[in-house]
Write a protein that holds these residues in place. Sequence first.
Motif, mmCIF file in Angstrom:
data_model
loop_
_atom_site.group_PDB
_atom_site.id
_atom_site.type_symbol
_atom_site.label_atom_id
_atom_site.label_comp_id
_atom_site.label_asym_id
_atom_site.label_seq_id
_atom_site.Cartn_x
_atom_site.Cartn_y
_atom_site.Cartn_z
ATOM 1 N N VAL A 1 -1.067 2.680 5.528
ATOM 2 C CA VAL A 1 -0.408 1.367 5.304
ATOM 3 C C VAL A 1 0.416 1.654 3.686
ATOM 4 N N ARG A 2 -0.036 2.479 3.096
ATOM 5 C CA ARG A 2 0.427 2.754 1.844
ATOM 6 C C ARG A 2 2.007 3.294 2.212
ATOM 7 N N GLU A 3 2.138 4.098 3.000
ATOM 8 C CA GLU A 3 3.429 4.863 3.422
ATOM 9 C C GLU A 3 4.305 3.802 3.850
ATOM 10 N N VAL A 4 3.787 3.006 4.652
ATOM 11 C CA VAL A 4 4.499 1.828 5.413
ATOM 12 C C VAL A 4 5.026 0.916 4.198
ATOM 13 N N MET A 5 4.167 0.711 3.227
ATOM 14 C CA MET A 5 4.655 -0.149 2.467
ATOM 15 C C MET A 5 5.937 0.575 1.394
ATOM 16 N N PHE A 6 5.877 1.961 1.365
ATOM 17 C CA PHE A 6 6.862 2.757 0.666
ATOM 18 C C PHE A 6 8.193 2.883 1.574
ATOM 19 N N GLU B 1 2.428 -9.570 8.319
ATOM 20 C CA GLU B 1 2.217 -10.408 7.341
ATOM 21 C C GLU B 1 0.851 -10.139 6.606
ATOM 22 N N ALA B 2 -0.210 -9.897 7.689
ATOM 23 C CA ALA B 2 -1.350 -9.208 7.257
ATOM 24 C C ALA B 2 -1.454 -7.977 6.518
ATOM 25 N N GLY C 1 -1.426 -4.700 1.383
ATOM 26 C CA GLY C 1 -0.841 -4.116 0.338
ATOM 27 C C GLY C 1 -1.077 -4.539 -1.053
ATOM 28 N N GLU C 2 -0.873 -6.044 -1.238
ATOM 29 C CA GLU C 2 -1.433 -6.633 -2.505
ATOM 30 C C GLU C 2 -3.093 -6.356 -2.658
ATOM 31 N N ALA C 3 -3.685 -6.330 -1.742
ATOM 32 C CA ALA C 3 -5.172 -6.217 -2.032
ATOM 33 C C ALA C 3 -5.427 -4.655 -2.210
ATOM 34 N N LEU D 1 -7.514 -1.601 -6.333
ATOM 35 C CA LEU D 1 -8.224 -0.299 -6.038
ATOM 36 C C LEU D 1 -7.400 0.867 -6.428
ATOM 37 N N THR D 2 -6.076 0.954 -6.305
ATOM 38 C CA THR D 2 -5.394 1.772 -7.144
ATOM 39 C C THR D 2 -5.500 1.860 -8.594
ATOM 40 N N ARG D 3 -5.637 0.787 -9.102
ATOM 41 C CA ARG D 3 -5.576 0.648 -10.782
ATOM 42 C C ARG D 3 -7.119 1.250 -10.950
ATOM 43 N N TRP D 4 -8.133 0.899 -10.187
ATOM 44 C CA TRP D 4 -9.232 1.436 -10.441
ATOM 45 C C TRP D 4 -9.392 3.114 -10.008
ATOM 46 N N GLY D 5 -8.895 3.493 -9.231
ATOM 47 C CA GLY D 5 -8.642 4.881 -9.053
ATOM 48 C C GLY D 5 -7.793 5.575 -10.248
#
Length: 161
Positions: free
Chosen positions: A34-39, A88-89, A94-96, A100-104
């Motif tokens: 999902v991250r890669e598709v977002m990119f 859409e989901a 991606g927003e959700a 988690l990325t900030r926590w990481g």
Amino acid sequence: MANHRIDPTTLPGRPCSLASALQLVGERWAMLAVREVMFGNHQFGQLARNTGAPTDRLAARLKDLVAAGILERRREPTSRYDGYYLTEAGQALGEAMQPLTRWGDRWAVTEPPMRATHHDHQVVVRQVCAVCGEEIGADVVREMTVPGWDAAGPVDPQPTR
């Protein structure tokens, strides 16, 4: 488009939306795809290279994400191959993933490997209640509305002595 929703009472443990969400996307390769598709990476080869996933595992996760309505496959305009795109989901996922990325960034790595920027500065996001405007932290207490459960766990209707 498929839209796979889970009845949270069918999963083991406390019924909650987090458990249901993790049932759909809680596997490493799913989230990284999902991250890669977002990119903007839509081709299977790009997803395999950029996630580092074994191709058989990645293929299975992509199939699951399509079945869950998070990704969709469609023909690339400049290619004879299908690409993967966020539904859409998937966009909402991606927003959700950002918290988690900030926590990481803070707790899982020695130095954040990527930086999110907005104009000329690093993005700093905070969560605020849209109703009262109060900042929300991890200490937010929610009323438990699942029958048979409270904050401590399952409620025994016949307490033992």
